[in-house]
Structure formats: C-alpha cells, structure tokens
Enzyme design. Structure first.
Site, PDB file in Angstrom:
ATOM      1  N   GLU A  36       0.867  -1.173   0.000  1.00  0.00           N
ATOM      2  CA  GLU A  36       0.000   0.000   0.000  1.00  0.00           C
ATOM      3  C   GLU A  36       0.910   1.232   0.000  1.00  0.00           C
ATOM      4  O   GLU A  36       1.799   1.350   0.841  1.00  0.00           O
ATOM      5  CB  GLU A  36      -0.900   0.018   1.252  1.00  0.00           C
ATOM      6  CG  GLU A  36      -1.812   1.220   1.216  1.00  0.00           C
ATOM      7  CD  GLU A  36      -2.797   1.294   2.378  1.00  0.00           C
ATOM      8  OE1 GLU A  36      -2.799   0.404   3.246  1.00  0.00           O
ATOM      9  OE2 GLU A  36      -3.558   2.279   2.402  1.00  0.00           O
ATOM     10  N   ARG A 262       4.927 -12.908   9.673  1.00  0.00           N
ATOM     11  CA  ARG A 262       5.596 -11.616   9.476  1.00  0.00           C
ATOM     12  C   ARG A 262       7.001 -11.682  10.029  1.00  0.00           C
ATOM     13  O   ARG A 262       7.269 -12.436  10.960  1.00  0.00           O
ATOM     14  CB  ARG A 262       4.899 -10.533  10.302  1.00  0.00           C
ATOM     15  CG  ARG A 262       3.586 -10.072   9.829  1.00  0.00           C
ATOM     16  CD  ARG A 262       3.051  -9.041  10.820  1.00  0.00           C
ATOM     17  NE  ARG A 262       3.423  -7.694  10.433  1.00  0.00           N
ATOM     18  CZ  ARG A 262       2.777  -7.012   9.489  1.00  0.00           C
ATOM     19  NH1 ARG A 262       1.763  -7.544   8.851  1.00  0.00           N
ATOM     20  NH2 ARG A 262       3.147  -5.793   9.182  1.00  0.00           N
ATOM     21  N   LYS A 272       4.163   0.930   9.846  1.00  0.00           N
ATOM     22  CA  LYS A 272       4.333   2.143   9.047  1.00  0.00           C
ATOM     23  C   LYS A 272       3.787   3.359   9.792  1.00  0.00           C
ATOM     24  O   LYS A 272       4.312   4.451   9.650  1.00  0.00           O
ATOM     25  CB  LYS A 272       3.608   1.985   7.706  1.00  0.00           C
ATOM     26  CG  LYS A 272       4.460   1.283   6.664  1.00  0.00           C
ATOM     27  CD  LYS A 272       3.815   1.345   5.297  1.00  0.00           C
ATOM     28  CE  LYS A 272       2.990   0.123   5.032  1.00  0.00           C
ATOM     29  NZ  LYS A 272       2.443   0.058   3.676  1.00  0.00           N
TER      30      LYS A 272
END
Ligand code: ATP
Ligand code: MG
Length: 557
Positions: A36, A262, A272
C-alpha cells in the site's frame, strides 16, 4: 534440505510443488508483491518481496508489483516512487507488470453490481455506531441490518447513486450478504464499498466511492491471473472472505491465498504508522534516516542488497510468528561487507604524533592492498610523513593490563608502515595530551624489528595529506528490545546515543575520490559508507554502517 541452492525449500514451495504436480493453473506460478503506498518499505516488506520474487524465479514464473491503493487519504505518489526504487535496489524486477488496484475500479464496480444482482450484496444505511452494534462480538452473534432484504432493483439504484455522488460520506455502504452469525467476524456482512470524497493519486476525483481492501485484493489477484497469493498471517481470518468473493464471481479464476509469518526484529518498530510518526515528529531525519528499518534508511546506512536478501533467506518462511535478533541481520551485513569492502584508514579521534628522526621533507609513498584477501581489488597508495594522526584511544600513559598499543616509551607498528616509539608526551596547562613525540625505526618497513617483538598495530593518517571528514556514528534507534510492548510509549525508548556526529576526522587521501554510497572498512573501526544525501566533495560525510564486531552482545552481558 534444499532442492535449490538459491532459496531453501519452505512450506510454500512444497504447496506449489504439489499444485504443479496436480497440474493446477496449467503449471504456471504467478505471484505479486502488493504494497500500500502509504509509507516507505521496511525490512519486513523485504521478506515479502524476496519471497514473492524468489518463488516466481524458482518456478520460472512471474511476479507482479501491485499498488494496493484503496485508501486515497493516506496514500501518495512519493510513496509509490520510493517503493519502486527500493524494490529495484533490492535487486528485483517486475518488468512491465506494474499495476494499481485502482486500475480495476471500473471492473470492481461492475462485479459489485453482479453481486447485487445475485442477491449477494446490499446497500446498507446503518451509520458506523449502529453497524458496530449490529456486528455483535466474538461471543455474541450479530443482527441482520434492517436493509438486508432490500430488493435487487433498489440496491442497484442506490449503489449507482452512491457512485454518482448523490449522498454524503457515510450515508450508505455496500455490504456483502454472508452471515451475521458467523463465528468469523470478517464474514458478518462485511462492507465492500464506502462513500469517501477524497482525491486519489491515480484516479483523481473520478470516484467518490472506494472499494474495501478485502474485496479489492482477491479480485485484483484474479484479474492478474495470480496463482499463489502470499500474505502475512493476520490475513488468515480473511481467507474465507477472499474465497467467498471469488466463489460468487464464476467468470474469474481463483488464486490460492497462503499465509506466512511476518518478520519482526528486536530493537526497532516496524509499523508504518509508527515510522511515519517518527518522521512527522522530527525524531529522525526523514524516512531514509540511517537508523530507520526502512529499506531507504538501510540503504543510506550502507546495507547491501545482498546482505538483506541473504538475511531473508536465513530467516526462512514459516507459519509461526517470532522475533528475530537484529544481531542476525548485522551478521549477514558484516559477512557481505567483509568480502566486498575495500580497506581504508580513518582516524576518528585524532592525536598528532611527530616523528622527530624522520626528515621534514621526506615522504614515503606506501602501497597497501585494498583488501587483505582479494587481490583483484588492487592497491592503494598512501603517503607517510614526519607527522601522523593516530587515534587517542590507541595511546595510554597508564595502560590497563593487556594493552597492546602505544604507551610512553613503548613501540607500536603503524599499519603497513614503520614501527615507532613514543619518546615524549606533550600536554597543555590543564594536563590534556596535545601531541606525542616519537622516533621511527627505518629498518622496519615491511620487516620485523631486530631483536624484539612489537605486538600492536594501529591505524594512522599523514597529517599533511589527511582529508577532513565528518563521520556519523549510528547505533540502534531504540535501547530496549521491544519498544512496542514496553511500559509507556515506544518513543520513550529512543536511544539518545543512536547518532553521534564527529567532525574533523582524518581520512587517508584516497577517500577524496569516494563516490556516494561507496562502502569501506575503516580499519579497526568498522564499515562505513559515503552518505548519499549530505556528502559533498568539499565536505565528505561517512556513515557508520556497522561495527566490526557485535558490541551489543558485550553490553548486555
Ligand atoms: P505495516 O503493518 O508495516 O503498515 P502493511 O502490511 O500494512 O505493513 P503493506 O504495504 O500492506 O503494509 O504490505 C505489503 C506486503 O508486505 C503485504 O503482503 C504484507 O503482508 C507484507 N508485509 C508487511 N509487513 C511485513 C512483515 N513485517 N513481514 C513480512 N511481510 C510483511
Ligand atoms: Mg496492509
């Protein structure tokens, strides 16, 4: 063990092999990396990039780059550009297959119409608070929306008018009609479209409704003919929705979603949102601050793409979440830098030594190898003269036990040069050491001293020839292992010593030619690279990439 030396086999590759054996997808393997564009990529993303591109490579398939851009308010072209650059820098190539989820907004709109016609989606007028109340909880089933049985025609009309901007943000949503009693909250009639008047970096003001991530992602995968959609574990609970949407849309292929753990690393934060906060609050020097776990930051710090790719390989791909020690990343870095970095000398805390028996106008131009083990790197020429800089830490008047460097009346070898002996210490009125007076043994150039042993070797730079440089000593950004979980706010744990700027460092003159991002081992100090942002020919700046050994292992013992 591994079938291929390139990437160790992992459970995902086993699944793919099985699929290939069963001739699924006509033997094709097609993956995608779907960032994204709402921030810069970090080391966690590197794991996903390596996995997606290497998997495609391993099975002679393809990997797309797709920007998952369904949240226009948080996204920006700056991020798109940095993401593209970081992936290329890491060494991967999406060729001509760069897409945006927004490329599919028209199709996504059509498919939503199809769901409505099938009676599988409806326009809902519950506001956010009501919707939350109707959703139920993990222990309590949800309630049907009063709008759930709206007619197909009415739904189509309302959805069309949502698109045409007849309503305010939040007045209506389009929801999938699945099961309000499902134990999986994601299946309780999830919203698939919302009204949001926001300008989009790709589609401008064309749309005032935007599709939700879950709905968009599976259809984007299908439209790109992705075969294996690799994502992180938090999407496991979303897989039933991924599959449900594609099950309704029979004209589309049905990629297989597979989840993996992850990457988490200690002594840093990786969300982020938090990285953006560090940038916005000026706690770091931008997204590419060399202390940031962003790929841009790591690049500026001096990390090599190879070291990051090797690290991702070492970490492996599993189904279990864990925290990897940053020491492992640094180990991978040292491993690569040791092989690939030319050696140089730079004195960080200069102390002048005057060699009194060396003639004032004499100069020795010494030839030193750039790398002790790799002759192909060639040599460098270093001037030696009467006055040299050594590091303050390499001289002690009262040496601690085992001190092998220079002491009053003692001898030491200057790396690649002569043995010198300290004859006198010159101090100022406060007793601070100003300089040393020494003598040299002319017979010790490339030869052992006669009749005695000299154990210590220290680095040095000729005073007259030295290049003045700035050196930025970086350390871990946080001084606690898990700043996210520690008491208080993660920002309370920023390491105040994570950046120490040293000016007036003395580098050997060959460093005048160093280009941006060039990496060196400053002998006995660590690995350094030329700062790509602030270094200039008249003001060279070197960043400490990593020390020669793990100094944290020592600290915590
Ligand atoms: P963050 O939580 O840091 O904001 P994100 O998941 O929202 O990350 P995306 O841009 O959506 O960021 O991520 C793109 C891809 O990278 C996704 O497939 C995501 O699963 C993967 N990814 C993100 N973080 C990690 C991580 N720490 N380890 C492995 N893969 C990751
Ligand atoms: Mg995400």
């Amino acid at each position: 063990m591994s079938d291929s030396p390139a990437i160790p086999s992992n459970f995902i590759h086993q699944i793919i092999r099985e699929d290939l054996k069963n001739n699924k997808n006509d033997g094709r393997v097609h993956t995608r990396f779907p960032p994204e564009p709402n921030g810069y990529l970090h080391i966690g993303h590197a794991k996903s990039i390596c996995l997606n591109f290497s998997t495609a490579n391993e099975f002679k398939g393809l990997c797309n780059l797709r920007f998952d851009d369904t949240n226009p308010e948080k996204e920006d072209m700056e991020y798109v550009d940095s993401i593209r650059e970081s992936i290329r820098w890491l060494g991967f190539d999406w060729e001509d297959r760069q897409y945006y989820a927004s490329d599919y907004f028209d199709k996504l709109y059509e498919f939503a119409g199809e769901l409505i016609k099938q009676g599988k989606a409806y326009v809902c007028s519950l506001n956010q608070d009501q919707a939350r109340e109707y959703r139920g909880t993990l222990t309590k089933p949800g309630k049907n929306s009063p709008d759930r049985d709206r007619s197909v025609d009415e739904n189509l009309d309302l959805f069309n008018r949502m698109k045409d901007g007849e309503f305010d943000d939040g007045d209506y949503t389009l929801r999938a009609k699945i099961d309000m009693a499902s134990p999986n909250m994601n299946m309780r009639d999830p919203v698939i479209y919302r009204i949001r008047r926001a300008e989009h970096h790709q589609t401008g003001n064309k749309w005032c409704i935007y599709p939700m991530y879950d709905y968009t992602h599976c259809i984007s995968d299908a439209l790109e003919d992705i075969t294996h959609s690799l994502c992180t574990l938090e999407f496991e609970d979303h897989r039933p929705l991924y599959d449900w949407v594609l099950d309704q849309l029979e004209s589309l292929p049905h990629p297989r979603q597979i989840e993996f753990a992850r990457l988490n690393i200690n002594y840093t934060v990786m969300s982020k949102r938090k990285l953006k906060q560090l940038v916005d609050e000026g706690l770091v020097d931008g997204w590419d601050d060399p202390r940031m776990p962003t790929l841009d930051g790591m690049r500026r710090r001096g990390y090599t793409p190879v070291s990051i790719r090797n690290f991702c390989e070492m970490v492996g791909v599993t189904k279990a979440n864990s925290v990897v020690d940053v020491g492992m990343l640094e180990h991978s870095l040292r491993d690569d830098l040791d092989k690939t970095s030319p050696r140089a000398m730079c004195v960080l805390n200069p102390l002048k030594v005057v060699i009194e028996n060396y003639p004032e106008d004499k100069i020795d131009v010494l030839t030193l190898p750039k790398h002790p083990k790799d002759e192909s790197m060639g040599n460098r020429e270093i001037p030696f003269r009467r006055e040299v800089w050594i590091d303050r830490a390499d001289f002690e008047e009262v040496p601690p036990p085992g001190f092998k460097r220079l002491v009053t009346g003692g001898e030491v070898r200057l790396r690649g040069s002569y043995v010198i002996k300290c004859e006198e210490v010159i101090k100022d009125n406060n007793g601070e050491i100003m300089e040393l007076r020494a003598t040299y043994d002319a017979a010790t150039l490339g030869a052992r001293p006669e009749g005695r042993k000299v154990k210590g070797v220290i680095h040095w730079v000729s005073v007259q020839d030295a290049l003045d440089v700035e050196v930025r000593l970086y350390d871990r950004l946080f001084n606690c292992e898990n700043p996210d979980a520690a008491e208080g706010d993660y920002r309370d744990y920023i390491n105040p010593d994570s950046l120490v700027v040293k000016t007036g460092c003395k580098a050997e003159p060959t460093m005048a030619d160093a280009a941006h991002e060039e990496r060196f081992q400053f002998e006995r100090e660590g690995y350094f690279c030329v700062d790509r942002k602030n270094s200039a020919p008249d003001k060279p700046v070197f960043n400490l990439t990593v020390t020669l050994r793990d100094t944290w292992a020592k600290k915590s013992n």
